[in-house]
Design an enzyme around this catalytic site. Structure first.
Site, short mmCIF file in Angstrom:
data_model
loop_
_atom_site.label_atom_id
_atom_site.label_comp_id
_atom_site.label_asym_id
_atom_site.label_seq_id
_atom_site.Cartn_x
_atom_site.Cartn_y
_atom_site.Cartn_z
CD GLU A 113 63.47 6.98 68.48
OE1 GLU A 113 63.55 7.76 69.44
OE2 GLU A 113 64.99 6.80 67.97
CG ASP B 27 69.17 8.43 64.70
OD1 ASP B 27 69.16 9.92 64.65
OD2 ASP B 27 69.05 7.92 65.48
CD GLU C 145 72.45 9.87 69.13
OE1 GLU C 145 71.65 10.84 68.84
OE2 GLU C 145 71.53 8.91 69.29
O1 GCW Z 1 69.01 9.40 67.74
C1 GCW Z 1 67.83 9.52 68.10
C2 GCW Z 1 68.50 9.15 69.37
C3 GCW Z 1 67.23 9.94 70.91
C4 GCW Z 1 66.33 11.02 70.04
C5 GCW Z 1 65.94 10.63 68.50
C6 GCW Z 1 65.17 11.45 68.15
C7 GCW Z 1 65.50 12.27 71.22
O2 GCW Z 1 68.68 7.83 69.59
O3 GCW Z 1 67.61 9.99 71.47
O4 GCW Z 1 65.71 11.25 71.11
O5 GCW Z 1 66.98 10.22 68.66
O6 GCW Z 1 66.18 12.21 67.62
O7 GCW Z 1 64.04 12.35 68.12
#
Ligand code: GCW
Length: 842
Positions: A310, A389, A417
């Site tokens: 990311e 995720d 989240e």
């Molecule tokens: O789920 C995603 C989140 C990000 C997060 C990433 C991760 C900290 O939207 O905010 O970053 O995963 O787990 O690294």
């Protein structure tokens, strides 16, 4: 957001009163450590509990254990234990390690077998007196034993004739917090950081200490305090003494401090021209930095690393592997017994959507499996429980069986989240249990995930559990008064994943709301049904949470997953939906599992309905094992989910007077909001699928809303209609807004139903960039007024900001003129979507 201020006073009084029952002002700040008094009759059971405590040994942890015991007994039983230095002839509670006990009383508890952090609660005769003994191999275990004993008493369990050993399932039981240096929290929903503010560690770390106490009370022993999207500045020399202050706050509770680090630090803050892990200067930099940390924090736990993910820099910059990057830091930590958690959450977020063979779910296994055996023994690969995720439903990550010669930890997410962000109730232990109990078929005997991560299956030296928690300064830590059940549940499962969700829900409810069976039954039931309810109005059949994945991750956003590189695709089109991940015709993801698991997911016939669309692309008319078509399932589940969430309110209402007024009102407010937002979800998802598939709902609900009057169809003064984007975020795709230069607008209509009592819902948009005001009038009579001042995650009118105001018991007659007035503020234009009028329930 309510911050701590109001409870600080309570905290101070609490201190003054030495733990007396200030907990009556139930803000939630005490979480499950309320130590509320038992009723007289229940307390009677403990009449024979000793009146004194003796501690063998001397350490900050033993001091915490003793103070906690005295505080707890005083709160629950209203008695103050005497703190004795030595054993006398009277019955007493003895706290101490096994070695301290046995050197004082040589033959006592001879054949006790305890692991690190495990403890024994025992009733024993010592020199003719009956003692309650809390012992362990280490001081931390003694502290855990005290918390366990207090929990039993608070839950009115029997503590006479005790002989109970409890051992942790795995050595690693950590939380990660995603706090930023400026005090904000990534994916945090309960106020600012308890650790950091304005680029520094907070001056006042009271909350950090209180948090460590909560963690310890459920056996959690490590905490990484800053976001995995780590700011390199945490490793600057001047920052390290600040970190040492956090470690000091944690230490009395046996919680070891960890931090997330950025692998480019040697270059970004270290002055080197590289961060290549193969460069000797980089190795030396890490080594010196780590030595310095340990000089200040001798019990520092280790670091967490997110790299090549990311947008984060990583070893790929130099053509190196995650093993190279992990090991260079691990070798710096090894002399101090520190650990590196290297996250397996590494994937390309610029995947080509048009290529049907591309699959983000494959990334972790593809990258890490070939490196198995290359990681040092103090590296742990931290694996999110599912391959995508933290979606509302995912299969278990195949990487758990992709690493046999590498330590593993499972990463769970307490912060909601993708599961309602603590505005919706979603108790996650039932989801985690499914993951932890899932048999990966890695051997002749069952090999559930819980055994693999604990290091049992592949005989690894270490491993365990991590959860992203993101508590904040809100008095109740996580925002929703019932959300802390998730942290409690996580801690309990990390300690013992064989516990049931039912027992966890029950324990938590008893500790937080008392032992009234009606209360325990009702709240447990609400908790236990909440994940299926949330799933049913958000994400169908394993397709993912159909949320806005490009923004808030909160409200519906069905199309946001598609046509971009993020790879959270569900590939819904006019004919069908789902990702074909089979080996035969799809991305081949299923082959990452061991053969028996792969076989069951490869076939449509054996894939469970709830994961169907994760593994297969099917037409909307495909018939599920349940006998329904996919499209009808989508409609039905979303309607059932919205109804079930309204029913949560009924269940909660039945507890009025049985729980304290503060939390009663707070939970009610959340549930009412949730029930409204579940309808926003229901309508957005159903309308989207209706539009795309063209297949009507068999029950005629989708697209037909009895009693609903669209704002754009009312008589408007000042208000102007506009198209909401995406269109499914508003009823009929349109809403009205009071745009400048208008300062006040109104929307009116004539009521033409029969005379009687009604409920009226006003669906409006409460953005976070203004505080509009609304008034509702029937004729000249103002029947309600309010300000749109919630902090919903949107700056524009959409499904994130869509919310409702319910006006109950409204007396209406045919011909009444109903008018809604809106006064905009800032960027918020007092936008209205619709109103719905229904007869009041009898
Ligand atoms: O789920 C995603 C989140 C990000 C997060 C990433 C991760 C900290 O939207 O905010 O970053 O995963 O787990 O690294």
């Amino acid at each position: 957001m309510r911050y701590l201020r109001s409870t600080t006073i309570c905290g101070m009084l609490l201190l003054l009163a030495l733990g007396s029952t200030c907990a009556r002002a139930e803000t939630g700040s005490d979480a499950w450590l309320r130590y509320a008094p038992l009723e007289k009759q229940a307390a009677q059971k403990y009449a024979h509990l000793p009146a004194s405590v003796v501690v063998l040994g001397d350490s900050p942890l033993l001091e915490s254990a003793k103070t906690e015991l005295i505080r707890g007994i005083r709160g629950i039983l209203g008695r103050t234990l005497r703190d004795e230095k030595n054993l006398t002839k009277e019955n007493t509670i003895v706290l101490g390690t096994l070695s301290a006990l046995q050197s004082a009383f040589p033959n006592l508890l001879e054949h006790t077998d305890l692991r690190k952090d495990g403890f024994l609660l025992a009733t024993e005769q010592v020199h003719g007196s009956e003692c309650v003994i809390v012992t362990a191999t280490n001081d931390r275990g003694v502290l855990y034993g005290v918390f366990a004993l207090l929990s039993k008493i608070e839950r009115n369990e029997n503590v006479s004739a005790l002989h109970e050993t409890q051992q942790p399932y795995a050595p690693i039981r950590w939380t990660d917090e995603w706090d930023n240096l400026d005090g904000s929290i990534e994916r945090g929903y309960a106020g600012p950081s308890i650790f950091l503010e304005n680029g520094s560690v907070r001056a006042d770390l009271t909350r950090a200490g209180e948090y460590a106490r909560l963690l310890a009370s459920v056996g959690l022993n490590g905490c990484a305090i800053n976001s995995v999207n780590a700011d390199p500045r945490v490793l600057e020399d001047h920052f390290l003494p600040q970190l040492a202050r956090v470690a000091d706050a944690f230490r009395p509770w046996g919680v070891q401090l960890a931090i997330s680090v950025d692998v480019s630090s040697p270059k970004v803050i270290g002055g080197l021209d590289t961060f290549d892990p193969a460069d000797a200067r980089v190795a030396e930099w890490w080594s010196k930095k780590v030595d310095e940390i340990y000089r200040l924090i001798p019990d520092f736990a280790g670091v967490v690393v997110k790299a090549d993910s990311e947008g984060r820099l990583g070893p790929a910059t130099y053509g190196r592997t995650p093993a190279d990057a992990a090991n260079v830091i691990a070798r710096a930590l090894a002399p101090h017994h520190g650990i590196v958690f290297y996250r397996a959450f590494v994937y390309n977020h610029h995947l080509d959507w048009r290529d049907s063979k591309n699959d983000r779910a494959k990334a972790a296994y593809d990258i890490f499996h070939p490196l198995d055996g290359e990681f040092d023994d103090n590296v742990i690969i931290q694996i999110k429980h599912g391959p995508i995720d933290f979606q509302v439903r995912e299969p278990v990550s195949p990487l758990f069986t992709g690493l046999e010669k590498t330590n593993e930890a499972i990463e769970l997410q307490v912060t909601q989240e993708y599961t309602g962000q603590q505005r919706h109730l979603c108790f996650l232990p039932p989801m985690w249990k499914e993951v932890l109990d899932f048999d990966m078929h890695a051997g002749e005997h069952p090999t559930p995930v819980k055994d693999i991560v604990a290091g049992k299956t592949f005989h690894r030296p270490t491993g365990g559990f991590v959860a992203v928690v993101n508590v904040g300064m809100d008095a109740n830590w996580l925002g929703h008064p019932l959300a802390m059940a998730n942290l409690y549940g996580y801690g309990r499962l990390a300690w013992n994943p064989n516990l049931t969700s039912q027992s966890i829900a029950r324990e938590w409810t008893q500790l937080c709301f008392g032992n009234d069976p009606v209360v325990v039954q009702t709240i447990s039931n609400m908790l236990l049904t909440s994940w299926p309810i949330y799933e049913s109005y958000t994400g169908p059949l394993g397709a993912g949470t159909l949320t806005d994945i490009l923004g808030s991750h909160y409200g519906p956003g069905v199309e946001s997953s598609e046509r971009n590189g993020w790879g959270q695709w569900h590939r819904a089109d006019h004919d069908g939906i789902g990702m074909d991940r089979t080996a035969a015709t799809g991305t081949g993801y299923v082959d990452q599992y061991r053969a028996p698991v792969a076989k069951s997911y490869e076939s449509l016939a054996t894939t469970p309905d709830e994961l169907l669309l994760f593994f297969h692309h099917v037409p909307y008319t495909y018939v599920l094992h349940s006998g329904k078509t996919v499209i009808q399932h989508i409609y039905d589940s979303h309607y059932a989910g919205a109804e079930a969430s309204a029913n949560l309110i009924q269940q909660w209402n039945s507890l009025k007077g049985r729980v304290d007024d503060e939390r009663y009102a707070e939970v009610l407010k959340h549930l009412e909001y949730q029930a409204g937002h579940a309808i926003v979800w229901r309508d957005a998802v159903c309308n989207w699928f209706f539009r795309v598939s063209g297949i009507p709902d068999q029950h005629g609900r989708v697209g037909h809303y009895p009693g609903r009057i669209e704002a754009e169809g009312m008589q408007l003064q000042g208000y102007l209609p506009f198209d909401v984007i995406p269109s499914e975020d508003a009823s009929g795709g349109k809403a009205v807004e009071c745009a400048p230069p208008a300062k006040k607008c109104s929307a009116a209509f004539r009521f033409d139903g029969a005379a009687g009592k009604y409920e009226m819902d006003v669906e409006y948009f409460d953005q976070n960039n203004g505080k509009s005001e609304f008034r509702v009038l029937v004729g000249d009579r103002v029947v309600d007024e309010w300000a749109a001042d919630e902090h919903l995650p949107a700056k524009k009118p959409n499904a994130d900001s869509s919310t409702r105001r319910r006006i109950t018991g409204l007396a209406l007659r045919p011909g009444d003129n109903i008018r809604i007035e809106g006064i905009p503020d800032g960027g918020e234009r007092a936008s209205l979507d619709y109103i719905e009028i229904q007869r009041s329930p009898e």
